[in-house]
Design an enzyme around this catalytic site. Structure first.
Site, mmCIF file in Angstrom:
data_model
loop_
_atom_site.group_PDB
_atom_site.id
_atom_site.type_symbol
_atom_site.label_atom_id
_atom_site.label_comp_id
_atom_site.label_asym_id
_atom_site.label_seq_id
_atom_site.Cartn_x
_atom_site.Cartn_y
_atom_site.Cartn_z
ATOM 1 N N HIS A 198 26.255 44.430 -1.283
ATOM 2 C CA HIS A 198 25.736 43.671 -0.271
ATOM 3 C C HIS A 198 26.648 42.787 0.565
ATOM 4 O O HIS A 198 27.732 42.444 -0.263
ATOM 5 C CB HIS A 198 24.779 42.636 -0.884
ATOM 6 C CG HIS A 198 23.757 41.953 0.130
ATOM 7 N ND1 HIS A 198 24.239 40.972 0.968
ATOM 8 C CD2 HIS A 198 22.646 42.147 0.366
ATOM 9 C CE1 HIS A 198 23.311 40.528 1.709
ATOM 10 N NE2 HIS A 198 21.997 41.220 1.786
ATOM 11 N N CYS A 236 22.955 45.421 5.195
ATOM 12 C CA CYS A 236 22.049 44.260 5.775
ATOM 13 C C CYS A 236 22.293 44.101 7.018
ATOM 14 O O CYS A 236 23.178 43.362 7.544
ATOM 15 C CB CYS A 236 22.125 43.275 4.782
ATOM 16 S SG CYS A 236 21.100 41.820 5.085
ATOM 17 N N HIS A 265 18.696 46.680 3.889
ATOM 18 C CA HIS A 265 17.987 45.222 4.296
ATOM 19 C C HIS A 265 17.882 45.197 5.610
ATOM 20 O O HIS A 265 18.722 45.147 6.393
ATOM 21 C CB HIS A 265 18.708 44.177 3.849
ATOM 22 C CG HIS A 265 18.831 44.126 2.210
ATOM 23 N ND1 HIS A 265 19.604 42.885 1.743
ATOM 24 C CD2 HIS A 265 18.278 44.724 1.389
ATOM 25 C CE1 HIS A 265 19.182 42.932 0.188
ATOM 26 N NE2 HIS A 265 18.601 44.002 0.069
ATOM 27 N N ASP A 310 13.916 42.168 4.807
ATOM 28 C CA ASP A 310 14.494 41.035 4.079
ATOM 29 C C ASP A 310 13.654 39.791 4.316
ATOM 30 O O ASP A 310 12.620 39.805 4.448
ATOM 31 C CB ASP A 310 16.042 41.225 4.655
ATOM 32 C CG ASP A 310 16.867 40.517 3.773
ATOM 33 O OD1 ASP A 310 16.474 39.923 2.792
ATOM 34 O OD2 ASP A 310 18.101 40.367 4.115
ATOM 35 N N HIS A 311 14.272 38.782 4.810
ATOM 36 C CA HIS A 311 13.651 37.445 4.493
ATOM 37 C C HIS A 311 12.753 37.533 5.978
ATOM 38 O O HIS A 311 12.810 38.212 6.729
ATOM 39 C CB HIS A 311 14.807 36.399 5.272
ATOM 40 C CG HIS A 311 15.965 36.528 4.258
ATOM 41 N ND1 HIS A 311 16.920 35.711 4.431
ATOM 42 C CD2 HIS A 311 16.036 36.968 2.845
ATOM 43 C CE1 HIS A 311 17.819 35.947 3.265
ATOM 44 N NE2 HIS A 311 17.377 36.632 2.385
ATOM 45 N N TYR A 324 10.944 34.486 1.525
ATOM 46 C CA TYR A 324 10.279 35.248 0.603
ATOM 47 C C TYR A 324 9.026 34.987 0.482
ATOM 48 O O TYR A 324 8.443 35.502 -0.378
ATOM 49 C CB TYR A 324 11.245 35.263 -0.748
ATOM 50 C CG TYR A 324 12.525 36.287 -0.647
ATOM 51 C CD1 TYR A 324 12.411 37.584 -0.519
ATOM 52 C CD2 TYR A 324 13.613 35.433 -0.311
ATOM 53 C CE1 TYR A 324 13.719 38.352 -0.407
ATOM 54 C CE2 TYR A 324 14.673 36.412 -0.372
ATOM 55 C CZ TYR A 324 14.930 37.430 -0.408
ATOM 56 O OH TYR A 324 15.936 38.304 -0.190
HETATM 57 C C1 DNO Z 1 19.190 37.229 0.028
HETATM 58 C C2 DNO Z 1 19.654 38.558 -0.577
HETATM 59 C C3 DNO Z 1 20.833 38.391 -1.368
HETATM 60 C C4 DNO Z 1 21.169 39.406 -2.189
HETATM 61 C C5 DNO Z 1 22.456 39.609 -2.894
HETATM 62 C C6 DNO Z 1 22.780 40.868 -3.443
HETATM 63 O O1 DNO Z 1 18.051 37.254 0.320
HETATM 64 O O2 DNO Z 1 19.838 39.586 0.446
HETATM 65 O O3 DNO Z 1 20.743 37.354 -2.355
HETATM 66 O O4 DNO Z 1 20.178 39.685 -2.939
HETATM 67 O O5 DNO Z 1 23.457 39.038 -1.925
HETATM 68 O O6 DNO Z 1 23.679 40.463 -4.605
#
Ligand code: DNO
Length: 352
Positions: A198, A236, A265, A310-311, A324
């Site tokens: 990531h 991401c 992501h 993602d978020h 989340y």
């Molecule tokens: C946040 C996530 C990160 C991700 C880590 C992967 O929401 O995208 O916490 O899980 O960085 O190791």
């Protein structure tokens, strides 16, 4: 492309049956959460997680994350034992039929924000990052509570970690990453597990700690450390996209052509100033990233792997783990799938 959704296990306020009802979501991104960082994940616990998810009619598509112990990132003498445990965990995951593992190599802090509940114009709340505010924060007081921060660190642990990192500059961190990658990838290959690093979030150093997985050149350098599809990326959009110099669709195309995109992501961010941004709704018009172009790029590489919204913001009065919640991420999943379908159908029609 497989649409997936992150689930934090039984303690997550979002339940598997709710995720199952989001149209188009078939996969879960999760982890075994109660193992101390650095220890081996027992096969039985992995299988238990998998069974639970399958019983809800979903598939365990990705493990996010198998965290990397700080001593590995620091390159301390005890790292070989920890790396051996990491390899064992990968073997167990492979045995359980898990194909993809996400991890990161950010010193001490994972994703970092300056505020968790910033109120946007429409009354929803979002996570934001303001460099000015972060500069004034003191991570050593032990009082900061931010998502992604491992709250298990005691003040003394943090103090020590900062002292240890004082001698780790970017090049040293690259060396330590290289050592780790070369040690684990053969085990991942044998286990049939593809790794997805990531990018650093945000993609610049914070609190004087180095961060190296920040742009296209860094991703390229990373991939050359071990040239195999097993050594791949979690692209991401929200992390890399926080730096306007990063062309995310271009990275998708470039690294996708090399078969190195193992996980995606998708998140939109609205850049609000130099090194400052708000997390926005997924919609292109809500943020600075052109999400349609991102999906187009994924179509260009015939992306067949997992993606997750993602978020999200907190909307409709929902409370819970910042970033989340169920609702905004569900809207994101449906929106992304909608574009995937539309672009795919348009192209299919154009080819006839
Ligand atoms: C946040 C996530 C990160 C991700 C880590 C992967 O929401 O995208 O916490 O899980 O960085 O190791």
């Amino acid at each position: 492309m497989q649409m997936t959704f992150r689930w934090y296990g039984d303690d997550d306020p979002v339940k598997l049956w709710q995720i199952r009802q989001i149209p188009g979501v078939t996969g879960i991104v999760s982890a075994v959460y109660d193992i101390p960082v650095g220890e081996e994940w027992p096969l039985e616990l992995i299988l238990e997680l998998k069974r639970k998810i399958e019983a809800a009619g979903l598939q365990l598509s990705v493990i996010e994350s198998v965290p990397v112990h700080e001593h590995i990132k620091l390159g301390l003498p005890g790292r070989d034992r920890l790396i051996e445990n990491y390899r064992r965990t990968l073997r167990n995951l492979g045995q359980a039929g898990i194909g993809i593992v996400c991890y990161n190599f950010m010193p001490v802090f994972d994703w970092t924000r300056s505020q968790l509940d910033y109120e946007l114009e429409d009354g929803s709340t979002a996570l934001i990052y303001e460099e000015e505010v972060v500069r004034r924060m003191n991570p050593l007081t032990g009082e900061l509570q931010l998502p992604g921060w491992d709250s298990s660190y005691r003040k003394e642990d943090l103090q020590l970690l900062f002292e240890q990192y004082a001698s780790v500059d970017e090049e040293k961190l690259w060396d330590n990453l290289s050592y780790f990658v070369k040690a684990i990838m053969p085990a991942a290959e044998e286990a049939g597990v593809r790794m997805a690093i990531h990018p650093d979030d945000p993609p610049w150093p914070i609190f004087g700690l180095p961060r190296i997985i920040t742009d296209e050149a860094a991703l390229d350098r990373f991939l050359r450390l071990y040239d195999s599809p097993v050594n791949g990326l979690c692209l991401c959009s929200g992390s890399l996209g926080a730096n306007p110099a990063n062309d995310f669709p271009d990275m998708v195309r470039r690294f996708g052509r090399e078969s190195r995109v193992n996980f995606v992501h998708a998140r939109n961010v609205k850049i609000t100033g130099e090194r400052s941004f708000e997390e926005s709704a997924h919609l292109s018009s809500a943020g600075s990233l052109d999400m349609a172009e991102i999906i187009r790029a994924l179509r260009d590489i015939d992306y067949a792997g997992p993606i997750r919204p993602d978020h999200g913001r907190m909307i409709w009065g929902e409370t819970g783990k910042p970033g989340y919640g169920l609702y905004d991420r569900a809207l994101g999943a449906v929106y992304l799938n909608g574009m995937w379908e539309a672009i795919g159908k348009e192209r299919a029609a154009g080819q006839q």
